[in-house]
Design a protein around this motif. Structure first.
Motif, PDB file in Angstrom:
ATOM      1  N   MET A  13       0.847  -1.178   0.000  1.00 18.38           N
ATOM      2  CA  MET A  13       0.000   0.000   0.000  1.00 18.38           C
ATOM      3  C   MET A  13       0.892   1.239   0.000  1.00 18.38           C
ATOM      4  N   LEU A  14       0.880   1.960  -1.097  1.00 18.22           N
ATOM      5  CA  LEU A  14       1.622   3.215  -1.172  1.00 18.22           C
ATOM      6  C   LEU A  14       0.773   4.345  -0.622  1.00 18.22           C
ATOM      7  N   CYS A  15       1.426   5.279   0.014  1.00 12.15           N
ATOM      8  CA  CYS A  15       0.701   6.470   0.455  1.00 12.15           C
ATOM      9  C   CYS A  15       1.626   7.676   0.400  1.00 12.15           C
ATOM     10  N   ALA A  16       1.022   8.829   0.187  1.00  9.81           N
ATOM     11  CA  ALA A  16       1.759  10.088   0.143  1.00  9.81           C
ATOM     12  C   ALA A  16       1.582  10.783   1.490  1.00  9.81           C
ATOM     13  N   VAL A  17       2.668  11.366   1.992  1.00  7.45           N
ATOM     14  CA  VAL A  17       2.635  12.031   3.295  1.00  7.45           C
ATOM     15  C   VAL A  17       2.912  13.515   3.084  1.00  7.45           C
ATOM     16  N   TYR A  18       2.030  14.341   3.634  1.00  7.59           N
ATOM     17  CA  TYR A  18       2.134  15.790   3.516  1.00  7.59           C
ATOM     18  C   TYR A  18       2.262  16.409   4.902  1.00  7.59           C
ATOM     19  N   LYS A  19       3.022  17.484   4.998  1.00  3.08           N
ATOM     20  CA  LYS A  19       3.095  18.208   6.272  1.00  3.08           C
ATOM     21  C   LYS A  19       2.270  19.480   6.156  1.00  3.08           C
ATOM     22  N   SER A  20       1.829  19.943   7.318  1.00  2.00           N
ATOM     23  CA  SER A  20       1.037  21.169   7.388  1.00  2.00           C
ATOM     24  C   SER A  20       1.969  22.368   7.535  1.00  2.00           C
ATOM     25  N   VAL A  21       1.625  23.452   6.860  1.00  2.12           N
ATOM     26  CA  VAL A  21       2.383  24.692   7.023  1.00  2.12           C
ATOM     27  C   VAL A  21       1.819  25.518   8.178  1.00  2.12           C
ATOM     28  N   LYS A  22       0.614  25.175   8.633  1.00  2.00           N
ATOM     29  CA  LYS A  22      -0.025  25.915   9.716  1.00  2.00           C
ATOM     30  C   LYS A  22       0.146  25.252  11.080  1.00  2.00           C
ATOM     31  N   LYS A  23       0.188  23.933  11.096  1.00  2.00           N
ATOM     32  CA  LYS A  23       0.226  23.178  12.347  1.00  2.00           C
ATOM     33  C   LYS A  23       1.529  22.375  12.416  1.00  2.00           C
ATOM     34  N   ASP A  24       2.403  22.763  13.318  1.00  2.00           N
ATOM     35  CA  ASP A  24       3.699  22.101  13.472  1.00  2.00           C
ATOM     36  C   ASP A  24       3.524  20.622  13.815  1.00  2.00           C
ATOM     37  N   ARG A  25       4.331  19.783  13.204  1.00  2.00           N
ATOM     38  CA  ARG A  25       4.364  18.333  13.429  1.00  2.00           C
ATOM     39  C   ARG A  25       3.024  17.655  13.161  1.00  2.00           C
ATOM     40  N   THR A  26       2.280  18.174  12.192  1.00  2.00           N
ATOM     41  CA  THR A  26       1.002  17.598  11.784  1.00  2.00           C
ATOM     42  C   THR A  26       1.135  17.122  10.341  1.00  2.00           C
TER      43      THR A  26
END
Length: 93
Positions: free
Chosen positions: A1-14
């Motif tokens: 199962m491939l998945c893409a991981v995105y980080k938030s620019v508004k919420k640190d470590r989210t």
């Protein structure tokens, strides 16, 4: 199962995990507004992993399968009072 991981620019470590890269159709609009503009961090193969650093891999797989996304929030920070009490107990032992 491939998945893409995105980080938030508004919420640190989210982080937001998606089944398909750049496919935010399963993510509620209110969540995307709070999350801010997603920034791609990596694409990972969950089938070849036994664990993730800060998330339960089984829960991630389940949420991706059932909802099409998984939201990883930062762990709650321990209160300074709790830290102080623990240090006091350790030093009195």
């Amino acid at each position: 199962m491939l998945c893409a991981v995105y980080k938030s620019v508004k919420k640190d470590r989210t982080y937001l995990y998606l089944l398909r890269r750049d496919d935010f159709s399963a993510v509620p609009e209110a969540l995307l507004k709070t999350f801010g503009t997603p920034v791609l961090v990596t694409v990972i193969n969950l089938a070849k992993r036994e664990h993730l650093a800060l998330a339960d891999i089984d829960k991630v797989r389940q949420q991706l399968t059932e909802h099409g996304f998984y939201l990883q929030l930062p762990p709650p920070e321990e209160s300074l009072l709790a830290q102080h009490k623990r240090q006091q107990q350790q030093s009195s032992n």
